[in-house]
Design a protein around this motif. Structure first.
Motif, PDB file in Angstrom:
ATOM      1  N   UNK A   9       7.602  -3.501   3.767  1.00  0.00           N
ATOM      2  CA  UNK A   9       6.587  -2.956   4.672  1.00  0.00           C
ATOM      3  C   UNK A   9       5.842  -1.793   4.018  1.00  0.00           C
ATOM      4  N   UNK A  10       6.551  -0.967   3.252  1.00  0.00           N
ATOM      5  CA  UNK A  10       5.885   0.134   2.554  1.00  0.00           C
ATOM      6  C   UNK A  10       4.953  -0.379   1.478  1.00  0.00           C
ATOM      7  N   UNK A  11       5.312  -1.490   0.844  1.00  0.00           N
ATOM      8  CA  UNK A  11       4.420  -2.080  -0.157  1.00  0.00           C
ATOM      9  C   UNK A  11       3.135  -2.574   0.495  1.00  0.00           C
ATOM     10  N   UNK A  12       3.246  -3.178   1.679  1.00  0.00           N
ATOM     11  CA  UNK A  12       2.047  -3.614   2.401  1.00  0.00           C
ATOM     12  C   UNK A  12       1.219  -2.416   2.853  1.00  0.00           C
ATOM     13  N   UNK A  13       1.877  -1.334   3.267  1.00  0.00           N
ATOM     14  CA  UNK A  13       1.140  -0.131   3.663  1.00  0.00           C
ATOM     15  C   UNK A  13       0.367   0.455   2.489  1.00  0.00           C
ATOM     16  N   UNK A  14       0.968   0.394   1.293  1.00  0.00           N
ATOM     17  CA  UNK A  14       0.271   0.888   0.100  1.00  0.00           C
ATOM     18  C   UNK A  14      -0.981   0.071  -0.165  1.00  0.00           C
ATOM     19  N   UNK A  15      -0.881  -1.251  -0.039  1.00  0.00           N
ATOM     20  CA  UNK A  15      -2.047  -2.103  -0.246  1.00  0.00           C
ATOM     21  C   UNK A  15      -3.117  -1.837   0.807  1.00  0.00           C
ATOM     22  N   UNK A  16      -2.711  -1.636   2.056  1.00  0.00           N
ATOM     23  CA  UNK A  16      -3.684  -1.344   3.117  1.00  0.00           C
ATOM     24  C   UNK A  16      -4.383  -0.010   2.863  1.00  0.00           C
ATOM     25  N   UNK A  17      -3.629   0.992   2.392  1.00  0.00           N
ATOM     26  CA  UNK A  17      -4.232   2.292   2.086  1.00  0.00           C
ATOM     27  C   UNK A  17      -5.232   2.172   0.946  1.00  0.00           C
ATOM     28  N   UNK A  18      -4.909   1.336  -0.029  1.00  0.00           N
ATOM     29  CA  UNK A  18      -5.828   1.137  -1.146  1.00  0.00           C
ATOM     30  C   UNK A  18      -7.115   0.455  -0.697  1.00  0.00           C
ATOM     31  N   UNK A  19      -7.003  -0.479   0.242  1.00  0.00           N
ATOM     32  CA  UNK A  19      -8.195  -1.158   0.752  1.00  0.00           C
ATOM     33  C   UNK A  19      -9.067  -0.184   1.536  1.00  0.00           C
ATOM     34  N   UNK A  20      -8.438   0.675   2.345  1.00  0.00           N
ATOM     35  CA  UNK A  20      -9.201   1.619   3.172  1.00  0.00           C
ATOM     36  C   UNK A  20      -9.866   2.708   2.332  1.00  0.00           C
ATOM     37  N   UNK A  21      -9.099   3.294   1.391  1.00  0.00           N
ATOM     38  CA  UNK A  21      -9.592   4.458   0.665  1.00  0.00           C
ATOM     39  C   UNK A  21     -10.269   4.110  -0.650  1.00  0.00           C
ATOM     40  N   UNK A  22     -10.008   2.924  -1.169  1.00  0.00           N
ATOM     41  CA  UNK A  22     -10.657   2.521  -2.411  1.00  0.00           C
ATOM     42  C   UNK A  22     -10.231   3.374  -3.588  1.00  0.00           C
ATOM     43  N   UNK A  23     -11.197   3.802  -4.390  1.00  0.00           N
ATOM     44  CA  UNK A  23     -10.912   4.607  -5.576  1.00  0.00           C
ATOM     45  C   UNK A  23     -10.446   6.024  -5.244  1.00  0.00           C
ATOM     46  N   UNK A  24     -10.605   6.425  -3.992  1.00  0.00           N
ATOM     47  CA  UNK A  24     -10.226   7.785  -3.601  1.00  0.00           C
ATOM     48  C   UNK A  24      -8.761   7.905  -3.216  1.00  0.00           C
ATOM     49  N   UNK A  25      -8.010   6.836  -3.298  1.00  0.00           N
ATOM     50  CA  UNK A  25      -6.614   6.900  -2.899  1.00  0.00           C
ATOM     51  C   UNK A  25      -5.848   7.823  -3.847  1.00  0.00           C
ATOM     52  N   UNK A  26      -5.053   8.714  -3.280  1.00  0.00           N
ATOM     53  CA  UNK A  26      -4.277   9.665  -4.074  1.00  0.00           C
ATOM     54  C   UNK A  26      -2.793   9.333  -4.081  1.00  0.00           C
ATOM     55  N   UNK A  27      -2.381   8.358  -3.313  1.00  0.00           N
ATOM     56  CA  UNK A  27      -0.962   7.997  -3.242  1.00  0.00           C
ATOM     57  C   UNK A  27      -0.557   7.249  -4.503  1.00  0.00           C
TER      58      UNK A  27
END
Length: 416
Positions: free
Chosen positions: A392-410
């Motif tokens: 589930x955390x792996x899916x959350x990481x992918x969702x965060x990357x889709x939302x934030x794009x290149x600005x993701x800091x995680x």
């Protein structure tokens, strides 16, 4: 019909009231015989089984007997076991040599600092002595000790014992991992010659990535450009059938999983691997500065002690001889006591780990035939475990990357 005859024979053998020793052996064998279907074995095969029963030579563990299609080639197994022995030997070699080179770092650090501080003390004593033979003897002894410390520092900075020890620790860990992979290949399936070649390529790639000799094959300790460590063989491009369409949903793969892994690769490339390469650049620059300044200070201290007592240089020679040695000890302690070379190798190895993950994910995604990929569910679990995340955390990481794009800091990894 042959099956019925075999059954009647077994029941008649076990129905005697006082069976003989041979008959008891037959009965035990009969209880452990698996159920064979007529479609899988011919009548001739059943006759052979009956002959084994009559002779009492039927194996007791026939329930684990593999069918002819799953029995591995004995030569393939022999080669894999030979590879396992070689890998186990390399694990032991790298562990022993790693301990030896770690001892080098400690012993050389202690010895050089002792020599340097002793030379600085002798230079200070010589500066307070009156002119004469005691001053000359102290100056000469201090100069020689500084020159010896300079030569030892040059060699130590060239080979970087702490970095060598880290290389051997990494190699021992990776060879141990390869040993487990070969064991798993033998245990869960029917290995083939391609498995032997793959294991052989991995052994040779590890030998090249982490060489044992120092002369001629030692890794560059001060590279002009920091690159991730590479200890795996180059992946061969699999042949693809022209016009083959994508079979989303087969072998544990689907469109959502592919999109998720693409986003994970992007995060690993932009954040995790880039961060370790950036830290590696800083570590190598700091190590270079220490590697130059240490021998330079001891060399200047040697010149200072040689010029002590000269009227034209006054107190500058004394300051250079005493303070230069003290500063050299400080620099040497920071560099080798702090194991800056080991830190650089750790950063380089971590960057290589993320590069390997990228290549593994991309190799599966580029394979158009999903049946030739690694099982999607198993592969997703492996990726999550390697990053220290749940599914589930792996899916959350992918969702965060889709939302934030290149600005993701995680960062993708939660382990390091």
């Amino acid at each position: 019909m042959a099956t019925l005859q075999a059954s009647s024979f077994l029941f008649s053998s076990s129905s005697n009231s006082r069976p003989s020793r041979c008959q008891r052996g037959v009965t035990r064998a009969a209880l452990s015989i698996p159920k064979f279907s007529p479609s899988s074995f011919s009548a001739r095969g059943l006759v052979k089984e009956l002959e084994l029963l009559r002779s009492g030579d039927y194996p007791s563990n026939t329930s684990t007997t593999k069918s002819p299609s799953t029995i591995a080639d004995p030569m393939v197994l022999a080669k894999l076991y030979a590879l396992m022995e070689a890998v186990a030997d390399r694990v032991e070699m790298h562990k022993n040599i790693g301990e030896q080179r770690n001892n080098w770092n400690s012993l050389l650090l202690t010895s050089i600092n002792t020599i340097t501080l002793a030379a600085a003390t002798m230079a200070g004593i010589a500066a307070t002595s009156v002119a004469g033979s005691p001053l000359t003897a102290l100056k000469l002894a201090s100069t020689l000790m500084y020159l010896g410390a300079t030569g030892m520092l040059v060699i130590m900075n060239k080979i970087q014992p702490s970095q060598l020890a880290e290389e051997q620790r990494n190699a021992a860990k990776l060879f141990q991992q390869l040993h487990g992979e070969i064991q798993t290949t033998i245990a869960i399936g029917s290995p083939t010659t391609s498995d032997v070649k793959e294991a052989m390529d991995k052994v040779l790639a590890l030998d090249q990535a982490y060489p044992l000799p120092l002369i001629g094959k030692m890794l560059e300790k001060f590279p002009s450009r920091v690159e991730p460590a590479v200890w795996w063989p180059q992946r061969r491009q699999r042949s693809q059938v022209k016009g083959l369409g994508r079979k989303i949903g087969n072998n544990g793969w689907n469109a959502n999983l592919e999109e998720e892994l693409k986003e994970v690769v992007g995060v690993l490339r932009k954040n995790d691997k880039a961060d370790y390469l950036r830290l590696g650049e800083k570590a190598i620059k700091l190590n270079k500065a220490f590697a130059i300044s240490g021998p330079l200070l001891t060399g200047l201290a040697a010149v200072g002690t040689a010029l002590m007592g000269s009227p034209s240089h006054g107190s500058w020679a004394v300051v250079l001889g005493v303070v230069g040695g003290a500063l050299a000890s400080v620099v040497n302690t920071f560099q080798h006591g702090g194991q800056v070379g080991m830190v650089f190798e750790m950063y380089r190895s971590n960057a290589g780990f993320f590069k390997l993950m990228e290549e593994s994910i991309e190799a599966n995604l580029k394979e158009r035939d999903v049946e030739r990929r690694e099982n999607g569910e198993l592969f997703e679990m492996k990726v999550a475990l390697q990053l220290g995340r749940s599914l589930s955390e792996l899916k959350d990481l992918a969702d965060s990357s889709i939302r934030e794009g290149n600005d993701i800091e995680e960062f993708g990894s939660k382990l390091f």
